[in-house]
Enzyme design. Structure first.
Site, PDB file in Angstrom:
ATOM      1  CG  ASP A  12      44.485  50.997  42.089  1.00 26.10           C
ATOM      2  OD1 ASP A  12      44.424  49.760  42.760  1.00 26.10           O
ATOM      3  OD2 ASP A  12      45.525  51.755  42.182  1.00 26.10           O
ATOM      4  CG  ASN A  60      47.725  42.389  39.738  1.00 27.74           C
ATOM      5  OD1 ASN A  60      47.031  42.725  39.075  1.00 27.74           O
ATOM      6  ND2 ASN A  60      48.564  43.249  40.538  1.00 27.74           N
TER       7      ASN A  60
END
Ligand code: FPP
Length: 242
Positions: A12, A60
């Site tokens: 991330d 996503n």
């Protein structure tokens, strides 16, 4: 040093890394891919048997089209370019997630790479793509219900092993260590069933900055925790009970 047998990573912070530099987010992802390559090779060198990377979550898909398209293109190039690295290091590629949602070209490259690396035995690299753990769990429930309905499986026979076998990670040991970069302290729908007993390590380092030295720091912490939990509470020097 004690090395996790199965390391899972939530990579991330690519977007923030780019934004901090006034760059487009996709450049953060591009650097993220470079980091992924370095970390894959380092894990292989250190003897990690299974490495699972959260490369694209089911959530996503909600990002701007341009970013999704660029991520898919990056993934495709990564697989094409790194096939030789996977073969040289005898790494087998594996994938989990709703693969049918990926663009056909990416799917083809994935299947081709999995086929070409299928005989490799030194490390299994699993990419979680279009992956969400709740989806995966529901898929397992559907499979088991169908087996019960068709008479192949008795409800009483549904134990933890049976359920694990119905998941996409079937055949792999559960991760013993999870690393999440970028300071977020969440699991974000990643391997919810499989992480039940994993040690979890959060670091503020953004993924593009995550280096082999950071990985070693994480492994030192893993070893420290394992050593500690091998003891009884009475044996611990500070007798703390957390
Ligand atoms: C998180 O950063 C990262 C992703 C959503 C994608 C991760 C993908 C890569 C590192 C590249 C693909 C990897 C391989 C192995 C091909 P973010 O965009 O969520 O960052 P932010 O939270 O700072 O916005």
């Amino acid at each position: 040093m004690r090395i996790p047998r199965h390391l899972a990573i939530i990579m991330d912070g690519n977007g923030r890394w780019a934004e901090q530099r006034g760059l487009p987010r996709i450049l953060g992802h591009r650097h993220g891919v470079e980091t992924a390559k370095t970390i894959i090779e380092e894990c292989r060198r250190m003897g990690v048997a299974y490495l699972t990377l959260y490369a694209f979550s089911s959530e996503n898909w909600g990002r701007p089209n341009e970013e999704v398209d660029s991520l898919m293109a990056l993934l495709n190039t990564f697989l094409d370019k790194e096939l030789q690295t996977l073969l040289t290091h005898r790494i087998r590629l594996n994938v989990i997630g709703a693969i049918d949602r990926l663009p056909a070209q990416v799917r083809d490259t994935l299947f081709r790479t999995m086929e070409r690396t299928a005989q490799n035995r030194d490390m299994v690299l699993t990419l979680a793509l279009s992956y969400g753990a709740r989806d995966e769990i529901l898929g397992a429930v559907r499979t088991l219900v169908e087996e019960v309905q068709s008479g192949q499986l008795k409800p009483d026979a549904i134990d933890e092993q049976c359920f694990s076998r119905a998941l996409q990670t079937s055949g792999m040991p559960d991760p013993d260590f999870l690393i999440r970069t970028s300071g977020e302290i969440r699991i974000s729908n990643f391997l919810l069933w499989q992480l039940a007993y994993a040690e979890i390590y959060f670091t503020p380092v953004l993924w593009p900055d995550f280096s082999p030295a950071h990985l070693h720091d994480a492994f030192v912490e893993f070893e420290r925790r394992e050593r500690r939990y091998g003891l009884t509470a009475e044996q611990l020097p500070d007798k703390c009970d957390d």
